[in-house]
Design a protein around this motif. Structure first.
Motif, PDB file in Angstrom:
ATOM      1  N   ARG A  64     102.321  54.478  13.067  1.00  0.00           N
ATOM      2  CA  ARG A  64     101.880  55.283  11.912  1.00  0.00           C
ATOM      3  C   ARG A  64     102.802  55.067  10.720  1.00  0.00           C
ATOM      4  O   ARG A  64     102.343  54.923   9.586  1.00  0.00           O
ATOM      5  CB  ARG A  64     101.833  56.773  12.276  1.00  0.00           C
ATOM      6  N   LEU A  65     104.111  55.034  10.972  1.00  0.00           N
ATOM      7  CA  LEU A  65     105.074  54.802   9.898  1.00  0.00           C
ATOM      8  C   LEU A  65     104.851  53.425   9.273  1.00  0.00           C
ATOM      9  O   LEU A  65     104.819  53.289   8.043  1.00  0.00           O
ATOM     10  CB  LEU A  65     106.505  54.918  10.432  1.00  0.00           C
TER      11      LEU A  65
ATOM     12  N   ALA B 102     115.925  52.694  10.170  1.00  0.00           N
ATOM     13  CA  ALA B 102     116.339  51.470  10.867  1.00  0.00           C
ATOM     14  C   ALA B 102     117.766  51.571  11.391  1.00  0.00           C
ATOM     15  O   ALA B 102     118.055  51.182  12.528  1.00  0.00           O
ATOM     16  CB  ALA B 102     116.187  50.267   9.946  1.00  0.00           C
ATOM     17  N   ARG B 103     118.687  52.070  10.563  1.00  0.00           N
ATOM     18  CA  ARG B 103     120.078  52.186  11.010  1.00  0.00           C
ATOM     19  C   ARG B 103     120.201  53.228  12.130  1.00  0.00           C
ATOM     20  O   ARG B 103     121.010  53.073  13.047  1.00  0.00           O
ATOM     21  CB  ARG B 103     121.009  52.558   9.844  1.00  0.00           C
ATOM     22  N   ALA B 104     119.411  54.286  12.069  1.00  0.00           N
ATOM     23  CA  ALA B 104     119.434  55.291  13.137  1.00  0.00           C
ATOM     24  C   ALA B 104     118.927  54.696  14.446  1.00  0.00           C
ATOM     25  O   ALA B 104     119.443  55.022  15.524  1.00  0.00           O
ATOM     26  CB  ALA B 104     118.611  56.512  12.735  1.00  0.00           C
TER      27      ALA B 104
ATOM     28  N   ARG C 288     115.964  47.220  -0.947  1.00  0.00           N
ATOM     29  CA  ARG C 288     115.278  46.031  -0.428  1.00  0.00           C
ATOM     30  C   ARG C 288     113.762  46.146  -0.633  1.00  0.00           C
ATOM     31  O   ARG C 288     113.209  47.250  -0.619  1.00  0.00           O
ATOM     32  CB  ARG C 288     115.562  45.863   1.065  1.00  0.00           C
ATOM     33  N   PRO C 289     113.076  45.026  -0.790  1.00  0.00           N
ATOM     34  CA  PRO C 289     111.624  45.057  -0.933  1.00  0.00           C
ATOM     35  C   PRO C 289     110.941  45.591   0.332  1.00  0.00           C
ATOM     36  O   PRO C 289     111.523  45.568   1.424  1.00  0.00           O
ATOM     37  CB  PRO C 289     111.234  43.603  -1.187  1.00  0.00           C
ATOM     38  N   VAL C 290     109.710  46.014   0.168  1.00  0.00           N
ATOM     39  CA  VAL C 290     108.972  46.621   1.272  1.00  0.00           C
ATOM     40  C   VAL C 290     108.871  45.690   2.478  1.00  0.00           C
ATOM     41  O   VAL C 290     108.986  46.145   3.623  1.00  0.00           O
ATOM     42  CB  VAL C 290     107.586  47.135   0.802  1.00  0.00           C
ATOM     43  N   ALA C 291     108.685  44.409   2.266  1.00  0.00           N
ATOM     44  CA  ALA C 291     108.578  43.465   3.392  1.00  0.00           C
ATOM     45  C   ALA C 291     109.854  43.455   4.227  1.00  0.00           C
ATOM     46  O   ALA C 291     109.798  43.418   5.466  1.00  0.00           O
ATOM     47  CB  ALA C 291     108.255  42.059   2.888  1.00  0.00           C
TER      48      ALA C 291
ATOM     49  N   LEU D  75     110.049  46.800   6.177  1.00  0.00           N
ATOM     50  CA  LEU D  75     109.148  46.761   7.333  1.00  0.00           C
ATOM     51  C   LEU D  75     109.715  45.910   8.461  1.00  0.00           C
ATOM     52  O   LEU D  75     109.703  46.323   9.628  1.00  0.00           O
ATOM     53  CB  LEU D  75     107.782  46.217   6.921  1.00  0.00           C
ATOM     54  N   ALA D  76     110.210  44.730   8.131  1.00  0.00           N
ATOM     55  CA  ALA D  76     110.765  43.846   9.156  1.00  0.00           C
ATOM     56  C   ALA D  76     111.954  44.504   9.857  1.00  0.00           C
ATOM     57  O   ALA D  76     112.101  44.386  11.080  1.00  0.00           O
ATOM     58  CB  ALA D  76     111.178  42.510   8.532  1.00  0.00           C
TER      59      ALA D  76
END
Length: 184
Positions: free
Chosen positions: A18-19, A50-52, A88-91, A94-95
Protein backbone atom coordinates in the motif's frame (compact mmCIF):
# COMPACT_ATOMS: atom_id res chain seq x y z
CA UNK A 1 7.02 -20.11 11.70
CA UNK A 2 4.40 -19.48 14.33
CA UNK A 3 0.95 -18.18 13.38
CA UNK A 4 1.36 -14.79 15.11
CA UNK A 5 4.54 -14.17 13.15
CA UNK A 6 3.07 -15.30 9.83
CA UNK A 7 0.12 -12.97 10.40
CA UNK A 8 2.34 -9.97 11.16
CA UNK A 9 4.62 -10.66 8.20
CA UNK A 10 1.58 -10.82 5.91
CA UNK A 11 0.31 -7.53 7.33
CA UNK A 12 3.77 -5.97 6.82
CA UNK A 13 3.86 -7.18 3.21
CA UNK A 14 0.39 -5.73 2.61
CA UNK A 15 1.25 -2.43 4.33
CA UNK A 16 4.45 -2.17 2.29
CA UNK A 17 2.51 -2.74 -0.95
CA UNK A 18 0.00 0.00 0.00
CA UNK A 19 2.83 2.39 0.85
CA UNK A 20 4.62 1.66 -2.42
CA UNK A 21 1.39 2.27 -4.34
CA UNK A 22 0.99 5.66 -2.66
CA UNK A 23 4.62 6.68 -3.18
CA UNK A 24 4.51 5.55 -6.82
CA UNK A 25 1.85 8.18 -7.39
CA UNK A 26 4.05 11.01 -6.08
CA UNK A 27 6.30 13.25 -8.15
CA UNK A 28 9.83 14.29 -7.25
CA UNK A 29 8.45 17.73 -6.38
CA UNK A 30 5.84 16.22 -4.04
CA UNK A 31 8.59 14.35 -2.14
CA UNK A 32 9.76 17.77 -0.90
CA UNK A 33 6.32 18.89 0.26
CA UNK A 34 5.39 18.88 3.95
CA UNK A 35 4.36 15.73 5.73
CA UNK A 36 2.17 15.76 8.81
CA UNK A 37 5.28 15.55 11.02
CA UNK A 38 6.59 18.98 12.03
CA UNK A 39 9.74 19.94 10.15
CA UNK A 40 9.69 16.86 7.95
CA UNK A 41 8.92 16.70 4.24
CA UNK A 42 7.59 13.51 2.70
CA UNK A 43 11.17 12.58 1.79
CA UNK A 44 12.14 12.63 5.47
CA UNK A 45 9.29 10.24 6.31
CA UNK A 46 10.18 7.88 3.47
CA UNK A 47 13.87 7.86 4.35
CA UNK A 48 12.97 7.26 7.99
CA UNK A 49 10.86 4.24 6.98
CA UNK A 50 13.82 2.75 5.11
CA UNK A 51 16.37 3.49 7.85
CA UNK A 52 13.97 2.11 10.48
CA UNK A 53 13.68 -1.12 8.47
CA UNK A 54 17.47 -1.42 8.67
CA UNK A 55 17.39 -0.67 12.39
CA UNK A 56 14.74 -3.33 12.91
CA UNK A 57 16.81 -5.78 10.89
CA UNK A 58 19.79 -5.01 13.16
CA UNK A 59 17.67 -5.83 16.21
CA UNK A 60 16.58 -9.14 14.69
CA UNK A 61 20.23 -9.95 13.97
CA UNK A 62 21.09 -9.14 17.59
CA UNK A 63 18.35 -11.47 18.83
CA UNK A 64 19.35 -14.22 16.40
CA UNK A 65 23.04 -14.03 17.31
CA UNK A 66 22.67 -13.21 20.99
CA UNK A 67 24.89 -10.17 20.47
CA UNK A 68 24.50 -6.47 21.15
CA UNK A 69 23.99 -4.95 17.71
CA UNK A 70 22.60 -1.42 18.01
CA UNK A 71 19.56 -0.45 15.98
CA UNK A 72 21.32 2.79 14.99
CA UNK A 73 24.92 3.79 15.57
CA UNK A 74 23.63 6.86 17.45
CA UNK A 75 20.78 9.35 17.49
CA UNK A 76 22.96 11.74 15.50
CA UNK A 77 23.74 9.08 12.88
CA UNK A 78 20.02 8.30 12.56
CA UNK A 79 19.08 11.96 12.17
CA UNK A 80 21.89 12.61 9.67
CA UNK A 81 20.89 9.62 7.53
CA UNK A 82 17.29 10.83 7.41
CA UNK A 83 18.31 14.38 6.54
CA UNK A 84 20.76 13.22 3.87
CA UNK A 85 18.19 10.95 2.20
CA UNK A 86 15.19 13.25 2.35
CA UNK A 87 15.72 15.06 -0.95
CA UNK A 88 16.26 11.97 -3.10
CA UNK A 89 13.94 11.53 -6.10
CA UNK A 90 10.89 9.32 -5.76
CA UNK A 91 12.48 6.45 -7.72
CA UNK A 92 15.39 6.29 -5.25
CA UNK A 93 13.01 6.50 -2.28
CA UNK A 94 10.94 3.62 -3.69
CA UNK A 95 13.99 1.47 -4.40
CA UNK A 96 15.27 2.08 -0.86
CA UNK A 97 11.96 1.13 0.72
CA UNK A 98 11.65 -2.00 -1.42
CA UNK A 99 15.24 -3.06 -0.72
CA UNK A 100 15.08 -2.52 3.03
CA UNK A 101 11.67 -4.20 3.26
CA UNK A 102 13.09 -7.30 1.56
CA UNK A 103 16.14 -7.34 3.83
CA UNK A 104 13.93 -7.00 6.92
CA UNK A 105 11.63 -9.78 5.73
CA UNK A 106 14.59 -12.09 5.14
CA UNK A 107 15.92 -11.34 8.63
CA UNK A 108 12.58 -12.27 10.22
CA UNK A 109 12.90 -15.77 8.78
CA UNK A 110 16.35 -16.27 10.34
CA UNK A 111 15.31 -15.70 13.96
CA UNK A 112 14.96 -18.98 15.87
CA UNK A 113 11.80 -19.49 17.91
CA UNK A 114 13.63 -19.21 21.23
CA UNK A 115 15.16 -15.83 20.33
CA UNK A 116 11.87 -13.90 20.11
CA UNK A 117 11.97 -13.27 23.87
CA UNK A 118 15.46 -11.74 23.73
CA UNK A 119 15.51 -8.12 24.92
CA UNK A 120 16.49 -5.47 22.39
CA UNK A 121 16.29 -1.69 22.39
CA UNK A 122 16.28 1.30 20.08
CA UNK A 123 18.32 4.31 21.19
CA UNK A 124 16.70 5.78 24.31
CA UNK A 125 13.71 3.39 24.56
CA UNK A 126 13.28 0.83 27.29
CA UNK A 127 14.23 -2.72 26.29
CA UNK A 128 11.49 -4.82 24.72
CA UNK A 129 11.27 -8.41 23.45
CA UNK A 130 12.46 -9.10 19.92
CA UNK A 131 8.93 -10.25 19.09
CA UNK A 132 7.90 -6.59 19.23
CA UNK A 133 10.33 -5.69 16.44
CA UNK A 134 7.96 -7.18 13.88
CA UNK A 135 4.99 -5.37 15.40
CA UNK A 136 6.99 -2.11 15.46
CA UNK A 137 7.79 -2.51 11.76
CA UNK A 138 4.07 -2.83 10.98
CA UNK A 139 3.23 0.18 13.15
CA UNK A 140 5.97 2.24 11.47
CA UNK A 141 4.50 1.46 8.08
CA UNK A 142 0.89 2.22 8.97
CA UNK A 143 1.53 5.38 11.01
CA UNK A 144 4.12 6.87 8.69
CA UNK A 145 1.97 6.12 5.66
CA UNK A 146 -0.57 8.48 7.27
CA UNK A 147 2.23 10.95 8.07
CA UNK A 148 3.08 11.28 4.37
CA UNK A 149 -0.01 13.47 3.97
CA UNK A 150 -0.66 11.81 0.62
CA UNK A 151 -4.24 10.66 1.08
CA UNK A 152 -3.81 7.61 3.35
CA UNK A 153 -5.68 8.12 6.63
CA UNK A 154 -6.31 6.13 9.82
CA UNK A 155 -9.70 5.24 8.32
CA UNK A 156 -7.70 3.35 5.66
CA UNK A 157 -5.95 1.14 8.20
CA UNK A 158 -6.92 -2.48 7.57
CA UNK A 159 -9.31 -4.21 9.92
CA UNK A 160 -6.43 -6.46 11.00
CA UNK A 161 -4.41 -3.46 12.21
CA UNK A 162 -7.06 -1.52 14.12
CA UNK A 163 -7.64 -4.04 16.94
CA UNK A 164 -3.98 -4.82 17.66
CA UNK A 165 -3.01 -4.41 21.29
CA UNK A 166 -0.14 -1.98 20.95
CA UNK A 167 2.30 -1.40 23.80
CA UNK A 168 3.50 2.11 24.54
CA UNK A 169 4.68 4.27 22.88
CA UNK A 170 3.03 2.76 19.80
CA UNK A 171 -0.48 2.97 21.30
CA UNK A 172 -0.15 6.71 21.92
CA UNK A 173 1.34 7.29 18.48
CA UNK A 174 -1.61 5.55 16.81
CA UNK A 175 -4.04 7.52 19.00
CA UNK A 176 -2.33 10.74 17.89
CA UNK A 177 -2.97 9.93 14.22
CA UNK A 178 -6.59 9.13 14.96
CA UNK A 179 -7.05 12.42 16.83
CA UNK A 180 -5.49 14.43 13.99
CA UNK A 181 -8.34 13.40 11.71
CA UNK A 182 -11.23 13.22 14.18
CA UNK A 183 -10.75 16.93 14.93
CA UNK A 184 -11.16 17.86 11.25
Amino acid sequence: METWLKDLVTQIDDATARLIATVSGLTDKQIGEPSLLPGWARGHVLTHIARAAEAHRNLLEAARNGTDIPAYASQDARDTAIENGASRPVAEQLADIERTAAVFRAAVHTVPDDAWTTSVTILHLEPFPASQVVLRKLVELELHHVDLNAGYRPADWPVTFKPLELPEPMRSQAADRLSWFSAR
